[in-house]
Structures are given as structure tokens and as C-alpha cells.
Design a protein around this motif. Structure first.
Motif, PDB file in Angstrom:
ATOM      1  N   ALA A   1       0.837  -1.208   0.000  1.00 59.52           N
ATOM      2  CA  ALA A   1       0.000   0.000   0.000  1.00 59.52           C
ATOM      3  C   ALA A   1       0.870   1.255   0.000  1.00 59.52           C
ATOM      4  O   ALA A   1       0.527   2.259  -0.641  1.00 59.52           O
ATOM      5  CB  ALA A   1      -0.937  -0.006   1.204  1.00 59.52           C
ATOM      6  N   LEU A   2       1.990   1.203   0.686  1.00 57.43           N
ATOM      7  CA  LEU A   2       2.910   2.337   0.699  1.00 57.43           C
ATOM      8  C   LEU A   2       3.484   2.565  -0.695  1.00 57.43           C
ATOM      9  O   LEU A   2       3.553   3.702  -1.169  1.00 57.43           O
ATOM     10  CB  LEU A   2       4.018   2.098   1.721  1.00 57.43           C
ATOM     11  CG  LEU A   2       5.010   3.221   1.943  1.00 57.43           C
ATOM     12  CD1 LEU A   2       4.324   4.534   2.256  1.00 57.43           C
ATOM     13  CD2 LEU A   2       5.965   2.843   3.061  1.00 57.43           C
ATOM     14  N   HIS A   3       3.863   1.492  -1.370  1.00 55.04           N
ATOM     15  CA  HIS A   3       4.345   1.589  -2.751  1.00 55.04           C
ATOM     16  C   HIS A   3       3.288   2.247  -3.633  1.00 55.04           C
ATOM     17  O   HIS A   3       3.585   3.151  -4.418  1.00 55.04           O
ATOM     18  CB  HIS A   3       4.703   0.198  -3.273  1.00 55.04           C
ATOM     19  CG  HIS A   3       5.112   0.176  -4.704  1.00 55.04           C
ATOM     20  ND1 HIS A   3       4.205   0.049  -5.734  1.00 55.04           N
ATOM     21  CD2 HIS A   3       6.338   0.274  -5.281  1.00 55.04           C
ATOM     22  CE1 HIS A   3       4.846   0.072  -6.883  1.00 55.04           C
ATOM     23  NE2 HIS A   3       6.149   0.205  -6.644  1.00 55.04           N
ATOM     24  N   ASP A   4       2.045   1.816  -3.515  1.00 52.53           N
ATOM     25  CA  ASP A   4       0.960   2.370  -4.331  1.00 52.53           C
ATOM     26  C   ASP A   4       0.714   3.846  -4.015  1.00 52.53           C
ATOM     27  O   ASP A   4       0.450   4.642  -4.911  1.00 52.53           O
ATOM     28  CB  ASP A   4      -0.320   1.557  -4.138  1.00 52.53           C
ATOM     29  CG  ASP A   4      -0.184   0.126  -4.654  1.00 52.53           C
ATOM     30  OD1 ASP A   4       0.775  -0.163  -5.419  1.00 52.53           O
ATOM     31  OD2 ASP A   4      -1.026  -0.714  -4.278  1.00 52.53           O
TER      32      ASP A   4
ATOM     33  N   ALA B   1      11.626  -2.425  -1.423  1.00 53.04           N
ATOM     34  CA  ALA B   1      12.178  -1.333  -0.609  1.00 53.04           C
ATOM     35  C   ALA B   1      11.158  -0.855   0.424  1.00 53.04           C
ATOM     36  O   ALA B   1      11.510  -0.589   1.578  1.00 53.04           O
ATOM     37  CB  ALA B   1      12.617  -0.172  -1.500  1.00 53.04           C
ATOM     38  N   TYR B   2       9.893  -0.775   0.029  1.00 54.06           N
ATOM     39  CA  TYR B   2       8.856  -0.316   0.969  1.00 54.06           C
ATOM     40  C   TYR B   2       8.531  -1.391   2.007  1.00 54.06           C
ATOM     41  O   TYR B   2       8.231  -1.062   3.160  1.00 54.06           O
ATOM     42  CB  TYR B   2       7.622   0.156   0.213  1.00 54.06           C
ATOM     43  CG  TYR B   2       7.940   1.398  -0.592  1.00 54.06           C
ATOM     44  CD1 TYR B   2       8.216   2.608   0.035  1.00 54.06           C
ATOM     45  CD2 TYR B   2       8.047   1.348  -1.976  1.00 54.06           C
ATOM     46  CE1 TYR B   2       8.562   3.729  -0.687  1.00 54.06           C
ATOM     47  CE2 TYR B   2       8.390   2.473  -2.704  1.00 54.06           C
ATOM     48  CZ  TYR B   2       8.651   3.660  -2.054  1.00 54.06           C
ATOM     49  OH  TYR B   2       9.011   4.773  -2.781  1.00 54.06           O
TER      50      TYR B   2
ATOM     51  N   VAL C   1      -3.423   6.819   3.607  1.00 56.70           N
ATOM     52  CA  VAL C   1      -3.563   8.067   2.851  1.00 56.70           C
ATOM     53  C   VAL C   1      -2.359   8.988   3.026  1.00 56.70           C
ATOM     54  O   VAL C   1      -2.309  10.064   2.445  1.00 56.70           O
ATOM     55  CB  VAL C   1      -4.865   8.809   3.231  1.00 56.70           C
ATOM     56  CG1 VAL C   1      -6.091   7.986   2.855  1.00 56.70           C
ATOM     57  CG2 VAL C   1      -4.880   9.164   4.720  1.00 56.70           C
ATOM     58  N   GLY C   2      -1.404   8.547   3.827  1.00 53.20           N
ATOM     59  CA  GLY C   2      -0.205   9.343   4.034  1.00 53.20           C
ATOM     60  C   GLY C   2       0.870   8.500   4.691  1.00 53.20           C
ATOM     61  O   GLY C   2       0.556   7.497   5.344  1.00 53.20           O
ATOM     62  N   ALA C   3       2.104   8.905   4.497  1.00 51.77           N
ATOM     63  CA  ALA C   3       3.212   8.169   5.117  1.00 51.77           C
ATOM     64  C   ALA C   3       4.468   9.018   5.131  1.00 51.77           C
ATOM     65  O   ALA C   3       4.669   9.869   4.263  1.00 51.77           O
ATOM     66  CB  ALA C   3       3.486   6.874   4.352  1.00 51.77           C
TER      67      ALA C   3
END
Length: 179
Positions: free
Chosen positions: A26-29, A44-45, A66-68
Motif C-alpha cells: 500500500a505504501l508503494h501504491d 524497498a517499501y 492516505v499518508g506516510a
């Protein structure tokens, strides 16, 4: 004519938390939808969420990331938190989510009971065209009353062939030692 009653939409609660391994894809996306951030591999993520969860934060609304902020402590600088990427979903921009995540992360990393109580400085590299990131880190330094300095860190030529901009290193701090 019948009167129409409008019911206000429920306030969406933002949950800030450390990422877990399951958040890597999800972070990659998310990063893929947040130009001008450089998209790295899914692996990597996954590593960021697995190895560096204590120095990262994700923002979730209704179970969706929705954020990171991804960050880590460089091996040669144990008193520094290096912020690698800050991402906010386009639907959440303009709501100070990046500032909330950064505050959450620094409060967690600076707390005496945190994993990295020796953190005194925050660093990030920012390309000149990334005005949003420059504003984020400048206002961050102002909110905490700490110094901010910037200087060229990676020249465009350091990235090899291509059109990557130079990156300036922003150094924020030092924070007072907490007991």
C-alpha cells in the motif's frame, strides 16, 4: 416541493501509527500517486515497514493508507533522523496531514522512552522544485523553535543520466536533550 434534509458526512478519523509489514504494498501504491516522489521497488517499501517501522509513520482513514513518512537513522549518524519520503494522497492534501505525521514521528522519536532517545537532528534532501516539502520542513523548524540550514547535497550529475534534479540537504535542529 419536498424539503430535502442534508445529513452531514461523518468526520473521517485519521489514525497515525507505525507501519507494519502488511503496509509495504500500500505504501508503494501511495508513493506511485504522489509525484514528484521517486518510486522505489515494492521490496524497498516492505523493508521500510519491516526494518524501520519505529522511525516511520502511516496515516490511515477507514483502513486505507492516505499518508506516510519513511525515515531511518543513518548508521554513521545515530543522533539523526533522516526523512526519506513524505507522501500524502492527493485527496488528503491541504489538510496539514504531512505536518501532523511529522509531528507525530518526531514526538515518538524524541521521547525518552522511544526507540531512539538520542535523536537530536532531523535531515531530509529536497529538490528545488519541491516547494511543498520546503514549506513543510521550514514550518516544522519554526513550530519547534529549532534552527534549519540547507545546502547542496547531491548534484544532478550524481544521479547519472536522466533528468533528476539536484537535492539539497535540510538539517533541522538540534533539539534539546530530553531526560
Amino acid at each position: 416541493m419536498t424539503a430535502r434534509v442534508l445529513t452531514p458526512a461523518p468526520t473521517r478519523q485519521i489514525v497515525l501509527r507505525m507501519p507494519a509489514r502488511r503496509d509495504g504494498a500500500a505504501l508503494h501504491d501511495l508513493i506511485a500517486h504522489c509525484p514528484p516522489l521517486d518510486l522505489n521497488s515494492r521490496y524497498a517499501y516492505l523493508l521500510q515497514c519491516d526494518h524501520y517501522a519505529d522511525t516511520c509513520v502511516v496515516a490511515e482513514v477507514d483502513g486505507r493508507i492516505v499518508g506516510a513518512i519513511t525515515a531511518y537513522v543513518p548508521p554513521t549518524k545515530p543522533d539523526t533522523l533522516f526523512v526519506w519520503q513524505v507522501a500524502v494522497d492527493p485527496t488528503m492534501q491541504g489538510q496539514r496531514l504531512a505536518s501532523q505525521m511529522l509531528d507525530n514521528l518526531i514526538d515518538r522519536c524524541l521521547s525518552a522512552s522511544g526507540s531512539h532517545p538520542a535523536i537530536r537532528t532531523v535531515e531530509a534532501t529536497i529538490s528545488p522544485s519541491n516547494i511543498a516539502s520546503r514549506k513543510l520542513f521550514t514550518s516544522f523548524a519554526t513550530r519547534y523553535g529549532v534552527e534549519i540550514a540547507a545546502g547542496l547535497h547531491f548534484a544532478a550529475s550524481d544521479f547519472g543520466k536522466g533528468d533528476h534534479e539536484e537535492e539539497w540537504l535540510y538539517r533541522i535542529g538540534p533539539w534539546p536533550v530530553r531526560s
